[in-house]
Design an enzyme around this catalytic site. Sequence first.
Site, PDB file in Angstrom:
ATOM      1  N   ARG A 215      43.827  31.958  40.505  1.00  0.00           N
ATOM      2  CA  ARG A 215      42.776  32.088  41.531  1.00  0.00           C
ATOM      3  C   ARG A 215      42.095  33.455  41.418  1.00  0.00           C
ATOM      4  O   ARG A 215      42.445  34.268  40.560  1.00  0.00           O
ATOM      5  CB  ARG A 215      43.380  31.927  42.919  1.00  0.00           C
ATOM      6  CG  ARG A 215      44.310  33.075  43.283  1.00  0.00           C
ATOM      7  CD  ARG A 215      44.829  32.967  44.699  1.00  0.00           C
ATOM      8  NE  ARG A 215      45.297  34.263  45.144  1.00  0.00           N
ATOM      9  CZ  ARG A 215      46.171  34.440  46.116  1.00  0.00           C
ATOM     10  NH1 ARG A 215      46.677  33.398  46.739  1.00  0.00           N
ATOM     11  NH2 ARG A 215      46.529  35.659  46.477  1.00  0.00           N
ATOM     12  N   GLY A 216      41.125  33.673  42.312  1.00  0.00           N
ATOM     13  CA  GLY A 216      40.494  34.989  42.460  1.00  0.00           C
ATOM     14  C   GLY A 216      39.874  35.518  41.180  1.00  0.00           C
ATOM     15  O   GLY A 216      39.249  34.774  40.406  1.00  0.00           O
ATOM     16  N   ILE A 217      40.079  36.801  40.953  1.00  0.00           N
ATOM     17  CA  ILE A 217      39.469  37.463  39.798  1.00  0.00           C
ATOM     18  C   ILE A 217      40.004  36.871  38.493  1.00  0.00           C
ATOM     19  O   ILE A 217      39.253  36.671  37.536  1.00  0.00           O
ATOM     20  CB  ILE A 217      39.735  38.984  39.885  1.00  0.00           C
ATOM     21  CG1 ILE A 217      38.996  39.571  41.105  1.00  0.00           C
ATOM     22  CG2 ILE A 217      39.316  39.696  38.613  1.00  0.00           C
ATOM     23  CD1 ILE A 217      39.304  41.030  41.395  1.00  0.00           C
ATOM     24  N   ASP A 236      50.427  32.073  35.393  1.00  0.00           N
ATOM     25  CA  ASP A 236      50.616  32.463  36.800  1.00  0.00           C
ATOM     26  C   ASP A 236      52.032  32.078  37.225  1.00  0.00           C
ATOM     27  O   ASP A 236      52.771  31.427  36.452  1.00  0.00           O
ATOM     28  CB  ASP A 236      49.560  31.813  37.707  1.00  0.00           C
ATOM     29  CG  ASP A 236      49.186  32.719  38.890  1.00  0.00           C
ATOM     30  OD1 ASP A 236      50.087  33.032  39.697  1.00  0.00           O
ATOM     31  OD2 ASP A 236      48.013  33.122  38.994  1.00  0.00           O
ATOM     32  N   ALA A 296      54.775  56.456  55.922  1.00  0.00           N
ATOM     33  CA  ALA A 296      55.764  56.574  56.997  1.00  0.00           C
ATOM     34  C   ALA A 296      56.465  55.250  57.285  1.00  0.00           C
ATOM     35  O   ALA A 296      57.593  55.226  57.767  1.00  0.00           O
ATOM     36  CB  ALA A 296      55.078  57.079  58.275  1.00  0.00           C
ATOM     37  N   ASN A 297      55.791  54.138  56.981  1.00  0.00           N
ATOM     38  CA  ASN A 297      56.365  52.806  57.238  1.00  0.00           C
ATOM     39  C   ASN A 297      56.727  52.066  55.947  1.00  0.00           C
ATOM     40  O   ASN A 297      56.997  50.868  55.976  1.00  0.00           O
ATOM     41  CB  ASN A 297      55.372  51.943  58.031  1.00  0.00           C
ATOM     42  CG  ASN A 297      54.957  52.609  59.320  1.00  0.00           C
ATOM     43  OD1 ASN A 297      55.781  53.244  59.969  1.00  0.00           O
ATOM     44  ND2 ASN A 297      53.691  52.512  59.680  1.00  0.00           N
ATOM     45  N   ASN A 346      43.858  55.713  48.488  1.00  0.00           N
ATOM     46  CA  ASN A 346      43.387  54.971  49.659  1.00  0.00           C
ATOM     47  C   ASN A 346      44.485  54.985  50.715  1.00  0.00           C
ATOM     48  O   ASN A 346      45.657  54.766  50.388  1.00  0.00           O
ATOM     49  CB  ASN A 346      43.050  53.526  49.250  1.00  0.00           C
ATOM     50  CG  ASN A 346      42.184  52.834  50.275  1.00  0.00           C
ATOM     51  OD1 ASN A 346      41.623  53.473  51.177  1.00  0.00           O
ATOM     52  ND2 ASN A 346      42.072  51.528  50.153  1.00  0.00           N
ATOM     53  N   TYR A 352      50.222  50.958  45.890  1.00  0.00           N
ATOM     54  CA  TYR A 352      49.187  50.303  45.078  1.00  0.00           C
ATOM     55  C   TYR A 352      48.465  51.336  44.200  1.00  0.00           C
ATOM     56  O   TYR A 352      48.247  51.117  43.006  1.00  0.00           O
ATOM     57  CB  TYR A 352      48.210  49.618  46.028  1.00  0.00           C
ATOM     58  CG  TYR A 352      47.155  48.765  45.375  1.00  0.00           C
ATOM     59  CD1 TYR A 352      47.483  47.547  44.770  1.00  0.00           C
ATOM     60  CD2 TYR A 352      45.809  49.156  45.365  1.00  0.00           C
ATOM     61  CE1 TYR A 352      46.506  46.750  44.192  1.00  0.00           C
ATOM     62  CE2 TYR A 352      44.832  48.363  44.793  1.00  0.00           C
ATOM     63  CZ  TYR A 352      45.184  47.157  44.213  1.00  0.00           C
ATOM     64  OH  TYR A 352      44.214  46.379  43.643  1.00  0.00           O
ATOM     65  N   THR A 387      37.567  38.443  47.449  1.00  0.00           N
ATOM     66  CA  THR A 387      38.625  37.513  47.036  1.00  0.00           C
ATOM     67  C   THR A 387      39.585  37.298  48.203  1.00  0.00           C
ATOM     68  O   THR A 387      39.447  37.928  49.255  1.00  0.00           O
ATOM     69  CB  THR A 387      39.473  38.064  45.861  1.00  0.00           C
ATOM     70  OG1 THR A 387      40.167  39.222  46.325  1.00  0.00           O
ATOM     71  CG2 THR A 387      38.647  38.400  44.650  1.00  0.00           C
TER      72      THR A 387
END
Length: 446
Positions: A215-217, A236, A296-297, A346, A352, A387
């Site tokens: 799916r997606g990209i 996949d 922190a989480n 980010n 990530y 997406t």
Amino acid sequence: MTDAYTRFIRSAPGGALAKQLGLPRPAKLLRREDRPEPVLGPVVVVGDGAGADGIAHLLLERGVDVRRRFEELRKVGSVIIVADEISAPADLSPLVLPLAGAMRSLVPGARVVTVSRPARGSDPARDAARGGVEGFVRSLAHEMRGGATANGILVEDGVGLDAPGVLGALRFFLSARSAYVTGQMLTVASGAGSHTENESLPLAGRTALVTGAARGIGAAIARTLAADGAQLVVLDIPGAGTELARLANELRAVPIQLDVTSAGAGRRLVEALRERGLALDVLVLNAGITRDKLLANMTADRWDAVLAVNISSQITLTEALIEAGDVLGEQPRVVSLASTSGIAGNRGQTNYAASKAGVISFVEALAAQLDSRGGTANAVAPGFIETEMTARMPALTREVARRLSSLQQGGLPVDVAEAIAFLSTPEAGGIRGETLRVCGQNMVGK
Ligand code: NAD
């Protein structure tokens, strides 16, 4: 897949309101389906050196309408500024100022591309001029309107402007395939690669594997590579088996169900390829996940899962394929999915961004490893792409992410796929270890 704000702004009352309030008014981006021609002409080639003459000649030979002066045209499709011979900042003005007077004659979706040499720290005046080209391109990209773009090609000293990679990059940047790429510089490091024999099917006779293709990209990449003539292997997780089988049927592709993080994934991939007698010319490492949390989480399972899928699996798969020896074709092209988060960072994405920054360094090292066999490795760094991954973002964050780019909208999976298809061609042999952003000049990072 146009978002609700863009649909409203393109309506008559929406357009009037946006104008009054100074709101973003994203243009419709022209893509391959709208403008299939390989170069958006007519093209004005600016510059009076041998390099400019050579580029004009190369394009003329390929049937492109090429002019050397803006005065010859009322409407301009593309502009190539050839600045390979500049030796001081003052040399820039005769190359860029002719465009100043012609900005209003650029058609919607026009292309501006500079061709110059990288500054390598050997000659202060010359490097200042060369470095200046980048600043010019990045600012011009912010000023372009109507879905027009500006990008630059940096050709290493000693590499001719007629190298396959230069022509390939020119064709990519001057076509509708680069709809969501703007404000970017791409380096052609060598004269490696070969000119495309079949311009409408540049990947004819090549076998390409895409991970995370269900799916997606990933699905868009598989479709685009297939449209360019490649035989596809689509991979996949078993849980996405139904979508994968549907895509494989559509593209007459070979499906492989495999979790790229599972034990022995590399060995199992090699076996699956051997069983089918396949050797890969193109490997697209697209499978990726997000598990966003502030540090922190952050939990170990979230951190580890993201690192495992997004980067560690890429290392083990490529190691296994290279070691096997018989499942990679000659001059393989590896293209990996990075992200603008891996460049700028980010909030909420330490895991990530670590994985995607890792991808950027990984392809540099892999490119050096594959160089001796004529292979390349590069990355594509998407910005905000529409997406399922980005549909899960909080609504306000998603809306801000869409508008914070020069093109004022999210990109489509096909935009990422087009960049990958270009880096997968035999022509792109001189482009290695690069990370090309497909982000509409998203205003994050450098
Ligand atoms: P997506 O979630 O829609 O699709 C990812 C695919 O990868 C899925 O089909 C999934 O099943 C597969 N996958 C996940 N884990 C796997 C595993 N362990 N083994 C095999 N396959 C696995 O995501 P997308 O938005 O299409 O993103 C594709 C790539 O582009 C990712 O690497 C992502 O990080 C990158 N990217 C996306 C965006 C964006 O805006 N969507 C931006 C930057 C980078």
